[in-house]
Design an enzyme around this catalytic site. Structure first.
Site, PDB file in Angstrom:
ATOM      1  N   HIS A 192      -5.461   3.598  -1.837  1.00 51.17           N
ATOM      2  CA  HIS A 192      -6.780   3.951  -1.291  1.00 51.17           C
ATOM      3  C   HIS A 192      -6.996   5.439  -1.528  1.00 51.17           C
ATOM      4  O   HIS A 192      -6.638   6.262  -0.687  1.00 51.17           O
ATOM      5  CB  HIS A 192      -6.842   3.620   0.199  1.00 51.17           C
ATOM      6  CG  HIS A 192      -8.210   3.800   0.793  1.00 51.17           C
ATOM      7  ND1 HIS A 192      -8.655   3.069   1.873  1.00 51.17           N
ATOM      8  CD2 HIS A 192      -9.227   4.640   0.480  1.00 51.17           C
ATOM      9  CE1 HIS A 192      -9.886   3.448   2.185  1.00 51.17           C
ATOM     10  NE2 HIS A 192     -10.246   4.407   1.354  1.00 51.17           N
ATOM     11  N   ARG A 203       4.677  18.483   1.375  1.00 51.05           N
ATOM     12  CA  ARG A 203       5.362  19.569   0.674  1.00 51.05           C
ATOM     13  C   ARG A 203       4.854  19.606  -0.762  1.00 51.05           C
ATOM     14  O   ARG A 203       4.359  18.615  -1.287  1.00 51.05           O
ATOM     15  CB  ARG A 203       6.881  19.345   0.662  1.00 51.05           C
ATOM     16  CG  ARG A 203       7.524  19.368   2.031  1.00 51.05           C
ATOM     17  CD  ARG A 203       7.562  20.792   2.605  1.00 51.05           C
ATOM     18  NE  ARG A 203       8.335  20.820   3.842  1.00 51.05           N
ATOM     19  CZ  ARG A 203       7.825  20.618   5.047  1.00 51.05           C
ATOM     20  NH1 ARG A 203       6.539  20.300   5.175  1.00 51.05           N
ATOM     21  NH2 ARG A 203       8.595  20.701   6.129  1.00 51.05           N
ATOM     22  N   HIS A 242       1.448   0.985   6.177  1.00 54.08           N
ATOM     23  CA  HIS A 242       2.116   1.744   7.236  1.00 54.08           C
ATOM     24  C   HIS A 242       3.303   0.984   7.819  1.00 54.08           C
ATOM     25  O   HIS A 242       4.409   1.535   7.950  1.00 54.08           O
ATOM     26  CB  HIS A 242       1.114   2.087   8.342  1.00 54.08           C
ATOM     27  CG  HIS A 242       1.694   2.935   9.425  1.00 54.08           C
ATOM     28  ND1 HIS A 242       1.738   4.317   9.343  1.00 54.08           N
ATOM     29  CD2 HIS A 242       2.273   2.610  10.610  1.00 54.08           C
ATOM     30  CE1 HIS A 242       2.319   4.790  10.429  1.00 54.08           C
ATOM     31  NE2 HIS A 242       2.650   3.784  11.213  1.00 54.08           N
ATOM     32  N   HIS A 296      -3.942  11.502   0.583  1.00 55.69           N
ATOM     33  CA  HIS A 296      -2.934  10.444   0.436  1.00 55.69           C
ATOM     34  C   HIS A 296      -2.633  10.305  -1.057  1.00 55.69           C
ATOM     35  O   HIS A 296      -1.960  11.147  -1.624  1.00 55.69           O
ATOM     36  CB  HIS A 296      -3.448   9.121   1.020  1.00 55.69           C
ATOM     37  CG  HIS A 296      -3.768   9.196   2.474  1.00 55.69           C
ATOM     38  ND1 HIS A 296      -4.857   8.561   3.022  1.00 55.69           N
ATOM     39  CD2 HIS A 296      -3.158   9.820   3.495  1.00 55.69           C
ATOM     40  CE1 HIS A 296      -4.900   8.788   4.327  1.00 55.69           C
ATOM     41  NE2 HIS A 296      -3.874   9.551   4.632  1.00 55.69           N
ATOM     42  N   GLU A 344      -8.717   0.318  -3.246  1.00 52.66           N
ATOM     43  CA  GLU A 344      -9.698   0.158  -2.181  1.00 52.66           C
ATOM     44  C   GLU A 344     -10.349   1.495  -1.855  1.00 52.66           C
ATOM     45  O   GLU A 344      -9.757   2.555  -2.058  1.00 52.66           O
ATOM     46  CB  GLU A 344      -9.062  -0.448  -0.930  1.00 52.66           C
ATOM     47  CG  GLU A 344      -7.958   0.374  -0.311  1.00 52.66           C
ATOM     48  CD  GLU A 344      -7.351  -0.309   0.904  1.00 52.66           C
ATOM     49  OE1 GLU A 344      -7.325  -1.558   0.942  1.00 52.66           O
ATOM     50  OE2 GLU A 344      -6.916   0.410   1.813  1.00 52.66           O
ATOM     51  N   HIS A 375      -4.113  -4.444   7.743  1.00 49.89           N
ATOM     52  CA  HIS A 375      -4.132  -3.336   8.683  1.00 49.89           C
ATOM     53  C   HIS A 375      -3.243  -3.609   9.901  1.00 49.89           C
ATOM     54  O   HIS A 375      -3.417  -4.594  10.604  1.00 49.89           O
ATOM     55  CB  HIS A 375      -5.537  -2.957   9.152  1.00 49.89           C
ATOM     56  CG  HIS A 375      -5.807  -1.482   8.945  1.00 49.89           C
ATOM     57  ND1 HIS A 375      -5.987  -0.934   7.695  1.00 49.89           N
ATOM     58  CD2 HIS A 375      -5.841  -0.452   9.801  1.00 49.89           C
ATOM     59  CE1 HIS A 375      -6.178   0.364   7.797  1.00 49.89           C
ATOM     60  NE2 HIS A 375      -6.066   0.683   9.068  1.00 49.89           N
ATOM     61  N   ARG A 403      -8.727   8.840  -1.435  1.00 51.28           N
ATOM     62  CA  ARG A 403      -9.789   9.454  -0.642  1.00 51.28           C
ATOM     63  C   ARG A 403     -10.268  10.725  -1.332  1.00 51.28           C
ATOM     64  O   ARG A 403      -9.527  11.322  -2.120  1.00 51.28           O
ATOM     65  CB  ARG A 403      -9.298   9.732   0.772  1.00 51.28           C
ATOM     66  CG  ARG A 403      -8.970   8.427   1.506  1.00 51.28           C
ATOM     67  CD  ARG A 403      -8.510   8.659   2.933  1.00 51.28           C
ATOM     68  NE  ARG A 403      -8.169   7.382   3.562  1.00 51.28           N
ATOM     69  CZ  ARG A 403      -9.040   6.577   4.165  1.00 51.28           C
ATOM     70  NH1 ARG A 403     -10.309   6.927   4.217  1.00 51.28           N
ATOM     71  NH2 ARG A 403      -8.646   5.447   4.701  1.00 51.28           N
ATOM     72  N   ASN A 414       0.850  -1.191   0.000  1.00 52.97           N
ATOM     73  CA  ASN A 414       0.000   0.000   0.000  1.00 52.97           C
ATOM     74  C   ASN A 414       0.887   1.244   0.000  1.00 52.97           C
ATOM     75  O   ASN A 414       1.719   1.425   0.895  1.00 52.97           O
ATOM     76  CB  ASN A 414      -0.914  -0.021   1.230  1.00 52.97           C
ATOM     77  CG  ASN A 414      -1.971   1.066   1.184  1.00 52.97           C
ATOM     78  OD1 ASN A 414      -1.695   2.207   0.824  1.00 52.97           O
ATOM     79  ND2 ASN A 414      -3.189   0.726   1.570  1.00 52.97           N
TER      80      ASN A 414
END
Length: 246
Positions: free
Chosen positions: A44, A19, A222, A51, A76, A198, A46, A8
């Site tokens: 993903h 920035r 992450h 992101h 996703e 996750h 949004r 991801n």
């Protein structure tokens, strides 16, 4: 059966967006991840593009087509009209539908399938007609898993955040693992492929795999990008692939 790793890239894009620069470039880092052995890329998008930007998706699709034609693009998100257009225009190989609100910082729960079945039915049908694999984000709970099968989805991705947060507390870890194991067994018995995602890390993956050895895929962002700050993304992908062996 080897467990596939989809990287991801949202955390990379989030760092870039702090920035007004073009770096770090999600496409470049995605390329390194794929060269290192990742099976695919997850994004993903949004609505506020905080992101992944919508334009990133086309660039990632082009990179996959040109350089990694056997690797997959997993998109996703919550199925708004705009999201559905994004996945169709960018020819997603897999679409993972999540019940996020637009302002959520990250996904933190699965669908309530009993409430959402009528909403999801035409969406899943539309995606399947466009030859996209459909995965539905779910809590590690037996309730509603049979509905996923009736909707025509191919996969279920179990939310592992509750497990990832407590993996070093033995009692809580075992409790969460039992939930994931039971839910995964039921989904698998229904003919659904099982994925997970996750807050997964190198440390907590082996215990999860022992409980769910038939995992088809893990989607990790992450934890992998945090690991890459220390080791570099290529080595981190290899470290996670080694952890997936168990």
């Amino acid at each position: 059966m080897s467990i596939k790793l989809s990287v991801n890239l949202n955390a990379v894009a989030f760092l870039r967006n702090r920035r007004d620069f073009s770096w770090p470039d999600p496409v470049d880092l995605g390329r390194i991840a794929l060269h290192a052995g990742a099976a695919g890329i997850t994004v993903h998008p949004r609505p506020d593009e905080r992101h992944i930007r919508f334009s990133d998706i086309g660039d990632i699709r082009a990179m996959l087509d040109d350089e990694f034609p056997t690797s997959e693009l997993n998109i996703e998100g919550y199925p708004t009209k705009h999201f559905m257009a994004l996945v169709e225009n960018n020819r997603a190989d897999q679409v993972t539908l999540v019940p996020d609100k637009p302002d959520q910082s990250t996904s933190d729960h699965g669908w309530n399938f009993e409430e959402a079945a009528d909403f999801l039915q035409p969406i899943v049908s539309c995606l399947k007609k466009n030859m996209m694999r459909v995965s539905l984000f779910a809590n590690p709970d037996l309730r509603g898993l049979g509905i996923i099968q009736t909707l025509g989805a191919d996969r279920v991705e179990f939310y592992t955040g509750s497990y990832g947060r407590v993996w070093n507390d033995e009692d809580k870890k075992l409790l969460e693992l039992k939930k994931l194991e039971k839910a995964a067994e039921h989904a698998f018995s229904l003919g659904l492929a099982v994925s997970a995602g996750h807050d997964l890390t190198i440390d907590c993956l082996p215990s999860l795999i022992k409980r769910i050895p038939y995992l088809a895929e893990v989607s990790i962002g992450h934890g992998l990008i945090a690991d890459a700050l220390k080791y570099g993304i290529g080595i981190s992908v290899q470290r996670f692939l080694n952890a997936l062996v168990g």
